[in-house]
Scaffold this active site. Sequence first.
Site, PDB file in Angstrom:
ATOM      1  N   THR A 267      15.912  26.479  -8.564  1.00  0.00           N
ATOM      2  CA  THR A 267      15.262  26.919  -9.935  1.00  0.00           C
ATOM      3  C   THR A 267      16.550  27.908 -10.477  1.00  0.00           C
ATOM      4  O   THR A 267      16.439  28.304 -11.917  1.00  0.00           O
ATOM      5  CB  THR A 267      14.102  27.882  -9.968  1.00  0.00           C
ATOM      6  OG1 THR A 267      14.423  28.984  -9.294  1.00  0.00           O
ATOM      7  CG2 THR A 267      13.017  27.305  -9.267  1.00  0.00           C
TER       8      THR A 267
ATOM      9  N   GLU B 233       3.281   2.329   2.175  1.00  0.00           N
ATOM     10  CA  GLU B 233       3.849   2.512   3.568  1.00  0.00           C
ATOM     11  C   GLU B 233       5.400   1.710   3.436  1.00  0.00           C
ATOM     12  O   GLU B 233       5.516   0.917   2.811  1.00  0.00           O
ATOM     13  CB  GLU B 233       3.176   2.008   4.798  1.00  0.00           C
ATOM     14  CG  GLU B 233       1.849   2.730   4.779  1.00  0.00           C
ATOM     15  CD  GLU B 233       0.892   2.028   5.990  1.00  0.00           C
ATOM     16  OE1 GLU B 233       1.650   1.039   6.817  1.00  0.00           O
ATOM     17  OE2 GLU B 233      -0.126   2.479   6.340  1.00  0.00           O
TER      18      GLU B 233
ATOM     19  N   ASP C 115       0.694  -1.225   0.143  1.00  0.00           N
ATOM     20  CA  ASP C 115       0.070   0.089  -0.087  1.00  0.00           C
ATOM     21  C   ASP C 115       0.781   1.243   0.007  1.00  0.00           C
ATOM     22  O   ASP C 115       0.165   2.382   0.066  1.00  0.00           O
ATOM     23  CB  ASP C 115      -0.984  -0.003   1.216  1.00  0.00           C
ATOM     24  CG  ASP C 115      -0.262  -0.131   2.731  1.00  0.00           C
ATOM     25  OD1 ASP C 115       1.094  -0.013   2.499  1.00  0.00           O
ATOM     26  OD2 ASP C 115      -0.781   0.113   3.583  1.00  0.00           O
TER      27      ASP C 115
ATOM     28  N   HIS D 226      19.876  26.919   6.263  1.00  0.00           N
ATOM     29  CA  HIS D 226      19.591  28.044   5.536  1.00  0.00           C
ATOM     30  C   HIS D 226      19.989  29.340   6.501  1.00  0.00           C
ATOM     31  O   HIS D 226      20.043  30.344   6.024  1.00  0.00           O
ATOM     32  CB  HIS D 226      18.015  27.864   4.916  1.00  0.00           C
ATOM     33  CG  HIS D 226      17.463  28.989   4.391  1.00  0.00           C
ATOM     34  ND1 HIS D 226      18.225  29.487   3.243  1.00  0.00           N
ATOM     35  CD2 HIS D 226      16.408  29.809   4.734  1.00  0.00           C
ATOM     36  CE1 HIS D 226      17.529  30.667   3.060  1.00  0.00           C
ATOM     37  NE2 HIS D 226      16.533  30.928   3.781  1.00  0.00           N
TER      38      HIS D 226
ATOM     39  N   GLY E 218      16.941  30.820 -10.027  1.00  0.00           N
ATOM     40  CA  GLY E 218      16.356  32.140 -10.391  1.00  0.00           C
ATOM     41  C   GLY E 218      17.131  33.312  -9.749  1.00  0.00           C
ATOM     42  O   GLY E 218      17.601  34.255 -10.292  1.00  0.00           O
ATOM     43  N   THR E 219      17.454  32.881  -8.477  1.00  0.00           N
ATOM     44  CA  THR E 219      18.324  33.858  -7.503  1.00  0.00           C
ATOM     45  C   THR E 219      19.678  34.115  -8.409  1.00  0.00           C
ATOM     46  O   THR E 219      20.017  35.145  -8.409  1.00  0.00           O
ATOM     47  CB  THR E 219      18.661  33.375  -6.223  1.00  0.00           C
ATOM     48  OG1 THR E 219      17.248  33.135  -5.514  1.00  0.00           O
ATOM     49  CG2 THR E 219      19.320  34.236  -5.143  1.00  0.00           C
TER      50      THR E 219
ATOM     51  N   LYS F 273      17.598  41.364  -3.896  1.00  0.00           N
ATOM     52  CA  LYS F 273      16.458  40.648  -4.759  1.00  0.00           C
ATOM     53  C   LYS F 273      15.300  40.716  -4.423  1.00  0.00           C
ATOM     54  O   LYS F 273      14.828  41.017  -3.170  1.00  0.00           O
ATOM     55  CB  LYS F 273      17.073  39.453  -5.088  1.00  0.00           C
ATOM     56  CG  LYS F 273      16.465  38.366  -3.854  1.00  0.00           C
ATOM     57  CD  LYS F 273      16.915  36.841  -4.106  1.00  0.00           C
ATOM     58  CE  LYS F 273      16.292  35.858  -3.078  1.00  0.00           C
ATOM     59  NZ  LYS F 273      16.635  34.545  -3.020  1.00  0.00           N
TER      60      LYS F 273
ATOM     61  N   ARG G 219      13.623  26.790   4.470  1.00  0.00           N
ATOM     62  CA  ARG G 219      13.486  28.231   4.045  1.00  0.00           C
ATOM     63  C   ARG G 219      12.071  28.631   4.772  1.00  0.00           C
ATOM     64  O   ARG G 219      11.766  30.060   4.878  1.00  0.00           O
ATOM     65  CB  ARG G 219      13.176  28.269   2.579  1.00  0.00           C
ATOM     66  CG  ARG G 219      14.594  28.338   1.752  1.00  0.00           C
ATOM     67  CD  ARG G 219      14.502  28.180   0.458  1.00  0.00           C
ATOM     68  NE  ARG G 219      14.193  26.670  -0.030  1.00  0.00           N
ATOM     69  CZ  ARG G 219      13.995  26.429  -1.509  1.00  0.00           C
ATOM     70  NH1 ARG G 219      14.482  27.462  -2.268  1.00  0.00           N
ATOM     71  NH2 ARG G 219      13.565  25.322  -1.774  1.00  0.00           N
ATOM     72  N   GLN G 220      11.298  27.906   5.201  1.00  0.00           N
ATOM     73  CA  GLN G 220      10.005  28.347   5.900  1.00  0.00           C
ATOM     74  C   GLN G 220      10.529  28.416   7.273  1.00  0.00           C
ATOM     75  O   GLN G 220      10.016  27.720   7.972  1.00  0.00           O
ATOM     76  CB  GLN G 220       8.739  27.455   5.705  1.00  0.00           C
ATOM     77  CG  GLN G 220       8.577  27.445   4.391  1.00  0.00           C
ATOM     78  CD  GLN G 220       7.466  26.339   3.829  1.00  0.00           C
ATOM     79  OE1 GLN G 220       6.322  26.575   4.579  1.00  0.00           O
ATOM     80  NE2 GLN G 220       7.811  25.470   3.282  1.00  0.00           N
TER      81      GLN G 220
END
Length: 318
Positions: free
Chosen positions: A229, A45, A43, A136, A231-232, A198, A102-103
């Site tokens: 990504t 797990e 299943d 981070h 992007g930074t 940024k 990051r959060q």
Amino acid sequence: METPLGAKKLKIFSGSVNQALAKRISAYIGKPLDGIDITRFPDGEKFVQIRESIRGCDVFVIQSTCRSPDEALMELFIMIDAMRRASAERITAVIPYFGYARQDRKDKPRVPITASLVAKLIEAAGANRVLCLDLHAAQIQGYFDIPVDHLHASPVFIKYLKGLNLPNPIVVSPDTGGVKTANWYSKQLGTGIGFVAKERRSDSEVEALNFVGDVQGKDVIMIDDMTSTCGTLVAAANILKEHGATSIRAAVSHAMLTQAGLERLAASPISELIATDSVPMATGISGYPVTILSVGELIGDAILRIHNDESVNSLFEV
Ligand code: R5P
């Protein structure tokens, strides 16, 4: 009298996320990885079984929480739970890349602080200590109530960067959050420093608003803790090129690269991306060569010192 932990048997296990790095760590330590079966029930797990007794042992379990971070975390919790129930004397979660970091603060209404949640869950599973690399934000250590040894990949990067013998180097942080780290690198490399301001437009779109410093005719080394990504890095590189940089490289501790990120890099003025092996390269993506430096020895050294109750202070430089 209690037996010191260094006299206890050292056991090193790896989760399934980054076995290549785990093998490098175990090769440095000179001890093969210990046996653990990680399978799935029909299943979906996960099931974990440690192949031999670890009763009374000093156990290290290596797992980067990336690629499929939820699965990687659940697997880590299950491994720690199995180790605790098998009467390990001490369990150290070795997390070369600590995801969900990051959060790390409530910067919008009704959002979680996942870095804190994950720290609590690792402790609840039964870890006694944590060994991690380039968090981070260093303050994430405070989300744990158990000892955290926070290593930095900087010795590995500095050695490589010095070896490049760049004619006119300068260190640049691609965002304001990384200025302190960039400042440390600039001191080690004996260069000047600059930074980019940024603004993140979306999860994958970043705008470089401004650059502070002087990169005219210089060989830029951008330092960041992670990229995904790209992007930074690319937004910063474009503004640095506009300001007259001769060459641009980027050194990031954790590269969670995507195909779109590699394509972005290929079309950018960044001539080299240097990363560690804390995160395994995703399979099936290509288009831009990445220089990978191993943190296997660094982490292996830290494991040996923790096991022998020796100071890991000298590994903490940043
Ligand atoms: C942000 O604060 C981090 O240090 C990185 O700059 C960011 O997470 C990189 O993400 P991306 O490569 O997706 O721009």
